[in-house]
Structure formats: C-alpha cells, structure tokens
Write an enzyme that holds these catalytic residues in place. Structure first.
Site, PDB file in Angstrom:
ATOM      1  N   ASP A   1      34.002  38.743  34.269  1.00  0.00           N
ATOM      2  CA  ASP A   1      32.530  38.813  34.258  1.00  0.00           C
ATOM      3  C   ASP A   1      32.053  40.232  33.928  1.00  0.00           C
ATOM      4  O   ASP A   1      30.901  40.429  33.543  1.00  0.00           O
ATOM      5  CB  ASP A   1      31.958  38.402  35.618  1.00  0.00           C
ATOM      6  CG  ASP A   1      31.436  36.976  35.623  1.00  0.00           C
ATOM      7  OD1 ASP A   1      31.075  36.480  34.544  1.00  0.00           O
ATOM      8  OD2 ASP A   1      31.377  36.370  36.697  1.00  0.00           O
TER       9      ASP A   1
ATOM     10  N   GLN B   1      31.144  32.315  40.975  1.00  0.00           N
ATOM     11  CA  GLN B   1      29.812  31.934  40.508  1.00  0.00           C
ATOM     12  C   GLN B   1      28.737  32.465  41.461  1.00  0.00           C
ATOM     13  O   GLN B   1      28.810  32.260  42.662  1.00  0.00           O
ATOM     14  CB  GLN B   1      29.711  30.404  40.406  1.00  0.00           C
ATOM     15  CG  GLN B   1      28.397  29.914  39.849  1.00  0.00           C
ATOM     16  CD  GLN B   1      28.149  30.359  38.415  1.00  0.00           C
ATOM     17  OE1 GLN B   1      29.035  30.323  37.575  1.00  0.00           O
ATOM     18  NE2 GLN B   1      26.934  30.802  38.139  1.00  0.00           N
TER      19      GLN B   1
ATOM     20  N   LYS C   1      31.468  25.946  31.971  1.00  0.00           N
ATOM     21  CA  LYS C   1      32.600  26.872  31.831  1.00  0.00           C
ATOM     22  C   LYS C   1      33.924  26.109  31.822  1.00  0.00           C
ATOM     23  O   LYS C   1      34.806  26.385  30.994  1.00  0.00           O
ATOM     24  CB  LYS C   1      32.570  27.902  32.962  1.00  0.00           C
ATOM     25  CG  LYS C   1      31.463  28.938  32.782  1.00  0.00           C
ATOM     26  CD  LYS C   1      31.179  29.712  34.049  1.00  0.00           C
ATOM     27  CE  LYS C   1      29.965  30.618  33.856  1.00  0.00           C
ATOM     28  NZ  LYS C   1      29.508  31.274  35.087  1.00  0.00           N
TER      29      LYS C   1
END
Length: 283
Positions: free
Chosen positions: A119, A96, A52
């Site tokens: 997300d 995460q 990422k």
C-alpha cells in the site's frame, strides 16, 4: 472541450504488463502472493476487498484472505501481521482501512514489514519517497502519475496544484509530482482564495473529499484535471470532487468518476505486489 483520460483502459494496460511479469516468475516456479486482511464488514471495504481478490485471480496472483470479526482485538491483528511478516512466500500485506475505532491504524500500518507494505503507507516507505530512496509508492498517487504519463501529459517544468494534504493522497502526490520536475503547490482547507491558486495549475489534482466542489471557476483553460474523489450525487450516481459537467468545456483533459483514478489504484497495488516478489528474488 476536454479529452477524457480513460483510467479503465490505462489500468488494463498495466494489469496486462503485471500479468506477463507474474507469468515469467511462475515459469521459474515463483508465485506472487498478497495477504488481504479485513476487520469487520464495512460495506465499502467489502466491495474494495472483493475487487482486489478478483483482480489477483485475473492476474495469476495468489491471494490469502483473512476476514476478522469487528470485535477482533488489536493484539490479535498485530500477531497475524507478525506471522505474515515472517512468511517468506508472502510478498504483500494489505490491511483494509478504515479499521474499527478500538484499533490504532497508525500502529497497524507501522507493524507491517516495509518490504511487504504494498500500500506504500509505512513511515519508512513515506520517508523513502520524501528523500528519493527506493520504496513502495502509495497506489493512488502512483496511479495518477501513470495516468498523466501514459496520456502524454507533460509534467517537467509545469505548474501543478494538489488540493488536499492527506498522508494517503495529497502529500505523496505532491512529492511524486516534484520527482517529475513539476513546480508544486499544495492547497487545503485553510488556503485563502483557493480558486486563484488552482487557476494557475497546468495540472490540477483534487483530493479534497467534498462532493463536486471544484467548478469551472477553479480551472485554468486547457488544464489537466485529475479527480481523486468518490461520492454519490443527489441521484445516487457516483461523482467526484470535481463538477465534471461544469468543468468539461474548460479543462484540456479530465478523469471521469467512475472510470478515472479508481481503476488505477488497484492496478498499481498489483504492480507493487509483483515488484515485491521481484525484490525477494534478488535478495
């Protein structure tokens, strides 16, 4: 014999579009910023976070990295999220997953400002998807829709089956397919005679979490098969929920593992970051 849906190539297209959009904002003196928080050093998470950060750098997106110790208390993580929520120049906040057992994932996700939830996991964004309102879409299901559309696979009026009912993939995947006017069935571990259900599918999306579970007996000839799974086979090679070699001659189109859905998830995350910055500018 199936045509291969090339996730790498389609993800590259999307990333180029994002890079152009980021460049246009930069010309106006506006930077796009993603804050990435990792708690602990889970090996898979380290790989994902590294990818990422690298993609952010490639596309001109500024990334802020917060690498926290495994022992970090929940309250400390919540305080960091609150601080990032308040920072006007932060467009996206990504925590995460998975988190250490002593931290509630549900509480952490709910703490992120929905306007920075790139997300697409926050309950408000999930609710927006369910009711047809504007919100951030979860990156993996959103990526699957882009794979299908950009591969010329029609969804309107088609019979689609999603195997898996997780909040991250299965449920939002079904809702996104509904939004494209498909007829959608969600199958799961309690579905009786699963193969009979999946054989109805013009488009089959598999997110079941079991290595190479789906064989040709589950596939309608000519169907598009999207494999969201990621595992290691007996030779330690990456594989999916679908037995690719077994299904290949029956399917009409198929995503490989690796190189199918995986690259799309990060591409759509970057797209969501850009979209967040654009929305910030419109306020």
């Amino acid at each position: 014999m199936a045509s291969i849906i090339d996730g790498k190539a389609i993800a590259s297209q999307i990333k180029e579009e994002v890079k152009a959009g980021v460049g246009k904002l930069a010309d106006r003196g506006i930077s796009v910023t993603l804050a990435v928080i990792q708690v602990g050093q889970d090996p898979a998470s380290c790989v994902y976070v590294r990818n990422k950060k690298r993609t952010c750098a490639e596309l001109g997106i500024r990334s802020l990295a917060y690498d926290l110790a495994e022992e970090t208390e929940e309250q400390e993580l919540l305080a960091l999220i609150e601080k990032l929520n308040a920072q006007a120049d932060v467009d996206g906040i990504l925590v995460q997953l998975p988190l250490p057992a002593h931290i509630s994932e549900k509480k952490i996700i709910a703490a992120i400002d929905p306007a920075k939830d790139v997300d697409g996991f926050h309950p408000m964004n999930a609710g927006a998807l369910a009711t047809g309102e504007s919100g951030f879409l979860p990156c993996t299901p959103y990526g699957v829709i882009q794979l299908l559309k950009r591969s010329g696979i029609a969804l309107d009026g088609k019979e689609c089956v999603v195997v898996g009912r997780s909040n991250i993939v299965g449920k939002p995947m079904a809702q996104l397919l509904l939004r494209e006017n498909a007829t959608v069935t969600i199958a799961h571990s309690h579905t009786q005679n699963l193969a009979a259900v999946t054989r109805r599918a013009d488009v089959l999306v598999v997110a079941v979490g079991k290595r190479q579970m789906i064989t040709k007996e589950y596939i309608k000839p000519g169907a598009a098969v999207i494999d969201v799974g990621m595992h290691r086979d007996d030779s330690n090679k990456l594989c999916g929920d679908v037995d690719y070699a077994d299904v290949f001659d029956t399917a009409g189109a198929i995503t490989p593992v690796p190189g199918g859905v995986g690259p799309m998830t990060i591409a759509m995350l970057m797209y969501n970051c850009l979209e967040s910055a654009r929305r910030r500018m419109e306020k």
